[in-house]
Structures are given as structure tokens and as C-alpha cells.
Design a protein around this motif. Structure first.
Motif, PDB file in Angstrom:
ATOM      1  N   LEU A  18      36.739  35.628  39.801  1.00 25.33           N
ATOM      2  CA  LEU A  18      36.593  37.048  39.482  1.00 25.33           C
ATOM      3  C   LEU A  18      35.289  37.619  40.035  1.00 25.33           C
ATOM      4  O   LEU A  18      35.267  38.705  40.612  1.00 25.33           O
ATOM      5  CB  LEU A  18      36.655  37.265  37.970  1.00 25.33           C
ATOM      6  CG  LEU A  18      38.025  37.059  37.334  1.00 25.33           C
ATOM      7  CD1 LEU A  18      37.908  37.044  35.811  1.00 25.33           C
ATOM      8  CD2 LEU A  18      38.988  38.133  37.795  1.00 25.33           C
ATOM      9  N   SER A  21      35.334  37.632  43.959  1.00 25.96           N
ATOM     10  CA  SER A  21      36.205  38.650  44.551  1.00 25.96           C
ATOM     11  C   SER A  21      35.631  40.056  44.395  1.00 25.96           C
ATOM     12  O   SER A  21      36.147  40.997  44.982  1.00 25.96           O
ATOM     13  CB  SER A  21      37.582  38.607  43.882  1.00 25.96           C
ATOM     14  OG  SER A  21      37.497  39.108  42.548  1.00 25.96           O
ATOM     15  N   ARG A  23      35.674  41.668  41.561  1.00 28.22           N
ATOM     16  CA  ARG A  23      36.325  42.340  40.420  1.00 28.22           C
ATOM     17  C   ARG A  23      35.406  42.385  39.206  1.00 28.22           C
ATOM     18  O   ARG A  23      35.545  43.251  38.366  1.00 28.22           O
ATOM     19  CB  ARG A  23      37.629  41.634  40.073  1.00 28.22           C
ATOM     20  CG  ARG A  23      38.690  41.850  41.137  1.00 28.22           C
ATOM     21  CD  ARG A  23      39.998  41.194  40.787  1.00 28.22           C
ATOM     22  NE  ARG A  23      40.523  41.743  39.547  1.00 28.22           N
ATOM     23  CZ  ARG A  23      41.524  41.197  38.882  1.00 28.22           C
ATOM     24  NH1 ARG A  23      42.089  40.097  39.323  1.00 28.22           N
ATOM     25  NH2 ARG A  23      41.967  41.743  37.764  1.00 28.22           N
ATOM     26  N   GLU A  24      34.503  41.430  39.116  1.00 24.66           N
ATOM     27  CA  GLU A  24      33.529  41.390  38.021  1.00 24.66           C
ATOM     28  C   GLU A  24      32.147  41.160  38.604  1.00 24.66           C
ATOM     29  O   GLU A  24      31.999  40.432  39.593  1.00 24.66           O
ATOM     30  CB  GLU A  24      33.840  40.268  37.032  1.00 24.66           C
ATOM     31  CG  GLU A  24      35.115  40.427  36.257  1.00 24.66           C
ATOM     32  CD  GLU A  24      35.057  41.545  35.225  1.00 24.66           C
ATOM     33  OE1 GLU A  24      33.958  42.000  34.883  1.00 24.66           O
ATOM     34  OE2 GLU A  24      36.130  41.961  34.772  1.00 24.66           O
ATOM     35  N   SER A  27      30.348  37.557  34.027  1.00 25.02           N
ATOM     36  CA  SER A  27      31.250  37.347  32.901  1.00 25.02           C
ATOM     37  C   SER A  27      30.897  36.068  32.185  1.00 25.02           C
ATOM     38  O   SER A  27      30.188  35.203  32.718  1.00 25.02           O
ATOM     39  CB  SER A  27      32.694  37.288  33.398  1.00 25.02           C
ATOM     40  OG  SER A  27      33.583  37.311  32.310  1.00 25.02           O
TER      41      SER A  27
END
Length: 100
Positions: A18, A21, A23-24, A27
Motif C-alpha cells: 500500500l 504503490s 495509496r497510503e 500505516s
């Protein structure tokens, strides 16, 4: 605490994917099984500038988390009706205790 094993590696892999990529930014995730911590993983940064790495102690804003808690509670109550009766009984008892 160091956690090793397939679950830890899989959770860490998802977080890395994540973040990698885009996207985050960062986390963290923890998973328990039968009350035992089986995964505790972090990835990425706590800020968009990439200056503060995420650690297990990093605090994140949390939105709409009550939905998950509520869904879990409903599943527990459906799976064990005795728990529902006990909770209702505790509510009634607490309400009556404050009527002095």
C-alpha cells in the motif's frame, strides 16, 4: 516485542504494498487471535513530507471506526445470546442503581 511468522509477514507485506504503490503514506496494523498478538506491523511515514517514520506508537486520525466496532458487537451478540441478555441486565441494573 518481536513477532515472527506467516501472519506477521503477510500483514507487513500488505502495508508495504500500500505504501509502495502510493495509496497510503503510512500505516500500521495489529491482529490478535484468541487474545494473542499475531501481527504488529508498520510501514511508511506519519507525514506527507516523509520526515517521520511510522512506529507502533504513532497516532493516526480515525474516522468511521464505530461501524466496525458496532458490527463486531452485533456478531458477538448473535453468536452468544446469553451475552446480549447479560448486557441488557447490566443496563437495567445500572439504571435502577441511580434512582435513589
Amino acid at each position: 516485542m518481536t513477532i515472527e511468522g506467516d501472519v506477521q509477514e503477510r500483514v507487513r507485506g500488505v502495508l508495504d504494498t500500500l505504501v509502495g504503490s502510493g495509496r497510503e503514506t503510512g500505516s500500521q496494523a495489529a491482529a490478535y487471535r484468541h487474545g494473542v498478538l499475531v501481527a504488529d506491523a508498520v510501514a511508511g511515514y506519519a507525514d506527507a513530507a516523509g520526515r517521520r517514520p511510522v512506529t507502533p506508537d504513532t497516532l493516526f486520525h480515525s474516522f468511521s471506526t464505530a461501524k466496525g466496532v458496532r458490527a463486531t458487537l452485533v456478531h458477538v451478540l448473535v453468536a452468544d445470546p446469553g451475552t446480549a441478555a447479560q448486557l441488557v441486565g447490566n443496563e437495567v441494573h445500572a439504571a435502577l442503581a441511580h434512582t435513589d
